[in-house]
Scaffold this active site. Structure first.
Site, PDB file in Angstrom:
ATOM      1  N   ARG A 180       0.774  -1.246   0.000  1.00 18.52           N
ATOM      2  CA  ARG A 180       0.000   0.000   0.000  1.00 18.52           C
ATOM      3  C   ARG A 180       0.803   1.291   0.000  1.00 18.52           C
ATOM      4  O   ARG A 180       0.226   2.367   0.107  1.00 18.52           O
ATOM      5  CB  ARG A 180      -0.968   0.023   1.188  1.00 18.52           C
ATOM      6  CG  ARG A 180      -1.910  -1.155   1.277  1.00 18.52           C
ATOM      7  CD  ARG A 180      -2.789  -1.296   0.071  1.00 18.52           C
ATOM      8  NE  ARG A 180      -3.822  -2.313   0.265  1.00 18.52           N
ATOM      9  CZ  ARG A 180      -4.465  -2.904  -0.742  1.00 18.52           C
ATOM     10  NH1 ARG A 180      -4.167  -2.601  -1.984  1.00 18.52           N
ATOM     11  NH2 ARG A 180      -5.393  -3.798  -0.493  1.00 18.52           N
ATOM     12  N   ASN A 195     -11.278 -10.113  -4.409  1.00 15.15           N
ATOM     13  CA  ASN A 195     -11.327 -10.168  -5.855  1.00 15.15           C
ATOM     14  C   ASN A 195     -10.074 -10.879  -6.380  1.00 15.15           C
ATOM     15  O   ASN A 195      -8.969 -10.427  -6.110  1.00 15.15           O
ATOM     16  CB  ASN A 195     -11.393  -8.738  -6.407  1.00 15.15           C
ATOM     17  CG  ASN A 195     -11.586  -8.740  -7.904  1.00 15.15           C
ATOM     18  OD1 ASN A 195     -11.982  -9.743  -8.487  1.00 15.15           O
ATOM     19  ND2 ASN A 195     -11.296  -7.618  -8.530  1.00 15.15           N
ATOM     20  N   ASP A 243      -1.817 -12.728  -1.934  1.00 16.96           N
ATOM     21  CA  ASP A 243      -2.555 -11.524  -2.311  1.00 16.96           C
ATOM     22  C   ASP A 243      -2.891 -10.711  -1.055  1.00 16.96           C
ATOM     23  O   ASP A 243      -3.987 -10.157  -0.935  1.00 16.96           O
ATOM     24  CB  ASP A 243      -3.832 -11.897  -3.089  1.00 16.96           C
ATOM     25  CG  ASP A 243      -4.488 -10.689  -3.744  1.00 16.96           C
ATOM     26  OD1 ASP A 243      -3.906  -9.584  -3.711  1.00 16.96           O
ATOM     27  OD2 ASP A 243      -5.599 -10.850  -4.288  1.00 16.96           O
TER      28      ASP A 243
HETATM   29 ZN   LIG Z   1      -5.349  -9.197  -8.371  1.00 16.22          ZN
END
Ligand SMILES: [Zn+2]
Lengths: 326, 425
Positions: free
Chosen positions: B64, B279, B306
């Protein structure tokens, strides 16, 4: 049997449904009196939090609350530039500080009324959350059907239209099934999902659906504003394929079927003008019954006391469903 | 000097754990054998019953920074990695600004050098600002060591743009990591299209949105002679597509699977629990089963989490408003152990191969092993202890994981990198 909130039909027990329908009958008797008000909710406050416009449901709740002598406040959503979920949470804090007793909420995001309910002491009534649930609509539909079929078990209701986006279809079909009514969906293949529960018959052909011999034909409003992509080629084609045309009305009249619609009606789309004068149309009955049902719901819920905060709720969710066992 | 006595050593090449003493001297493995003499001044740890293995490597994390430091920073992210037994990571470039130029890469890597105790690598964007239109400054990033290009978070939607990028960047030996979803099919809401999306009243994203791009991007890679790496596969048919292309052998394809796609289904979303919103979305049990098969078979070269932190405030919104993603660095290894190794669905060798060795192979990095002469980069794992993922336990800035406050079997006890002990419990 006290409940703080009414968020969905799925979690309602049969006894609760029967109770609400009975209460609605009693409240409806009041309507013929010259003084229609009773003091059941005197001193209580009802806050209307409508993020989506809805004249019909909004005024129905307002009338119901006023007939129970509650004070009704409208939260000015339109002018407070509140659209996103983040701001909703700030609003909830404000509402909690206001100590309102009931919050009637409508929002386009499914699950949002539940989120509000977990963070306030007020009784929260879901007046429609996206394509999720619209429990008072389902109750008034069931009440309207029971007025015609006191024992609705085994009766058949055909719901026609945009099932994919319809909270009415979801709530009403769930409730009717709980009462032993058989339900089928009919609509364009693009609007009747393949994965609806197996207990619901799925039709995409009008003739086949009519051959199933429904007792009630329930037309859903075609929500043009919800169609972010095109789900059918044109309104004209929709009316011809899935609408109640003049010819189809003749057949419906012959068979003596009832017609329902949650309103507001798109004339010439879901149904032809003549349906409005059809003697077995229950559309105005639904509007009228909406008030007594909402009175029953407001009177039934118990605001105040402890509320399960989001954190506590999350913990409880976790405890009741342990992570997984692959 | 550090002597671990009677540790059970795991490697990617053997399902059997070898019990042995391991002596570390000056950041290297000096000796391995049973009953090693205790050198003077050496610290001795009784590792009986515990598993010694190379540190994990996560080729798909979101730290981030720059831009969203309220969610995670390189420091908190890498500390979370250490906490989970991970000793190297590759960051995704969907930051603000996006990591799409040599200048941003340089800043990020400079930060990583000072703010992380483990090696932190970064991928770079395929297109400028990840908007899918103009190629990013690919060679400039390559000069700073970037090998993986991805617009992760989104598909590079225009196939012509991606094909050109592949033709161009392959010349520098770079490869492409693909986030696979047709945006027009997937829509904005991360929920599998199925029984659950109907029940919750949220328009779902069908698995075909993923399958189409998996197939498309492999075909593009074949046309360009590129290497494509398929990220976080969530569906059975997606796995089958990769399997089929791999069986043909005329295009270089690798693929990854995330622990949450092996473990959870859309049913877990229950009453709009945003800790299950991600997602690509969680799909069905049949998908989970197929993904596990794919992992065991090697259709998936690697496991990647992820790791996607979001603040509690963001995740406490309603399901539609809440952002996609869950954290994974701190829960991955323990959950892989608890749900797969312990019930003998696969062995430690698979964990080491798929979550330590292969991701480093993908990145062209040296692969740590527990062998004499190797640099020390390993972890000690207690299979009988437990880990409770409380807020206090977590080192990530964010705790958006379904495992929050859950207790699982297994615990990372020790993380060794070079001559330093990064973590000891
Ligand atoms: Zn992705």
């Amino acid at each position: 049997m006290a409940r703080k909130d009414l968020l969905d039909i799925a979690s309602l027990h049969r006894e609760e449904i029967e109770f609400l329908l009975d209460q609605s009958t009693s409240f409806k008797k009041l309507f013929t009196r010259s003084v229609k008000k009773i003091p059941a909710l005197e001193g209580k406050s009802v806050l209307m939090l409508f993020y989506e416009a809805s004249t019909r449901t909004h005024s129905s709740f307002e009338v119901a609350a006023k007939r129970l002598s509650a004070e009704v406040t409208n939260f000015d959503v339109a002018h407070s530039s509140i659209t996103k979920g983040e701001s909703v949470r700030e609003t909830i804090e404000t509402l909690q500080a206001m100590r309102t007793d009931y919050i009637v909420v409508r929002h386009s995001h499914p699950g949002l009324p539940g989120m509000i309910a977990r963070q306030t002491t007020a009784s929260v009534i879901n007046a429609g959350d996206g394509a999720h649930e619209h429990p008072t609509q389902a109750l008034l539909d069931a009440f309207t059907i029971k007025e015609k079929f006191p024992d609705p078990r085994g009766k058949r209701v055909l719901i026609i239209g945009d099932i994919l986006h319809s909270r009415v279809a979801r709530s009403t079909s769930t409730l009717l099934q709980k009462l032993g009514v058989e339900v089928a969906y009919l609509g364009p293949g693009s609007l009747v999902p393949k994965y609806v529960p197996e207990s619901i018959r799925r039709f995409t052909d009008y003739e086949a659906a009519m051959a199933w011999a429904p007792d009630v034909v329930y037309l859903l409003r075609v929500q043009m504003e919800r169609q972010d992509v095109q789900f059918f080629p044109s309104v004209r084609e929709y009316h011809r394929v899935y609408g109640i045309t003049t010819a189809r009305l003749a057949e419906i009249r012959d068979k003596g079927l009832y017609i329902m619609h949650p309103g507001p009606v798109n004339r010439g789309v879901e149904l032809c003008d003549a349906v409005m004068d059809y003697e077995r149309s229950l559309i105005t009955n639904q509007v009228e019954n909406g008030i007594s049902i909402r009175m029953a719901v407001l009177d039934w819920l118990t605001p105040g006391g402890d509320f399960p905060k989001q954190e506590a709720y999350n913990a409880q969710q976790k405890a009741s469903s342990p992570v997984i066992v692959p | 000097m550090l002597l671990l006595q009677n540790a059970r050593i795991a490697s990617e090449n053997s399902p059997v754990l070898l019990e042995s003493d391991v002596l570390f001297v000056e950041g290297k493995i000096q000796d391995i054998g049973s009953g090693l003499a205790v050198p003077k001044g050496a610290r001795v740890i009784d590792a009986r019953g515990r598993v010694l293995m190379p540190g994990m490597f996560d080729a798909h994390v979101h730290f981030r920074a720059p831009g969203f430091e309220n969610k995670e920073t390189i420091t908190t992210g890498s500390e979370a990695a250490i906490n989970g037994g991970v000793t190297g990571v590759v960051m995704m470039p969907n930051t603000r600004p996006a990591i799409d130029s040599a200048a941003v890469v340089a800043t990020v890597l400079e930060n990583a050098k000072h703010r992380s105790r483990i090696p932190v690598y970064t991928s770079g964007c395929v297109t400028k600002n990840r908007d899918g239109k103009e190629l990013a400054e690919i060679e400039g990033m390559h000069r700073l060591g970037v090998t993986m290009l991805t617009d992760d978070g989104d598909t590079t939607n225009d196939p012509a743009v991606l094909l050109r990028a592949m033709q161009y960047a392959t010349e520098f030996g770079m490869f492409f990591a693909s986030h696979c979803e047709v945006p027009e099919l997937a829509g904005p809401r991360a929920l599998n299209e199925g029984v659950m999306s109907y029940r919750l009243g949220i328009k779902g994203s069908p698995a075909c949105a993923e399958e189409i791009i998996i197939d498309r991007d492999i075909r593009l890679a074949r046309a360009a002679g590129a290497h494509v790496h398929i990220q976080h596969v969530s569906s059975k048919e997606g796995m089958e597509t990769i399997r089929w292309w791999k069986s043909r052998g005329d295009v270089k394809v690798t693929a990854e699977v995330a622990p949450h796609h092996l473990l959870f289904t859309d049913e877990h979303i229950g009453d709009y629990d945003t800790n299950y919103k991600m997602n690509p979305p969680l799909r069905t049990q049949a998908d989970c089963d197929a993904l596990l098969e794919g992992l065991k078979e090697g259709v998936f070269d690697l496991i990647a989490t992820d790791h996607a932190p979001h603040t509690p405030f963001e995740k406490a919104q309603d399901f539609v408003s809440a952002p996609n993603g869950i954290t994974g660095l701190e829960t991955a290894l323990v959950s892989l152990y608890h749900f797969f190794v312990r019930p003998e669905k696969f062995g430690w060798d698979l964990v080491v191969k798929r979550y330590s060795a292969e991701p480093r192979r993908l990145m062209g990095l040296p692969i740590p092993t527990i062998e004499v002469g190797q640099p020390a980069e390993c972890i000690l794992f207690d299979t009988e202890a437990e880990t409770t993922f409380t807020q206090d336990f977590m080192k990530s800035k964010s705790q958006n994981t379904p495992f929050i406050d859950q207790t699982l079997k297994g615990r990372v006890d020790l993380v060794i990198l070079g001559s330093e002990i990064l973590l000891e419990r």
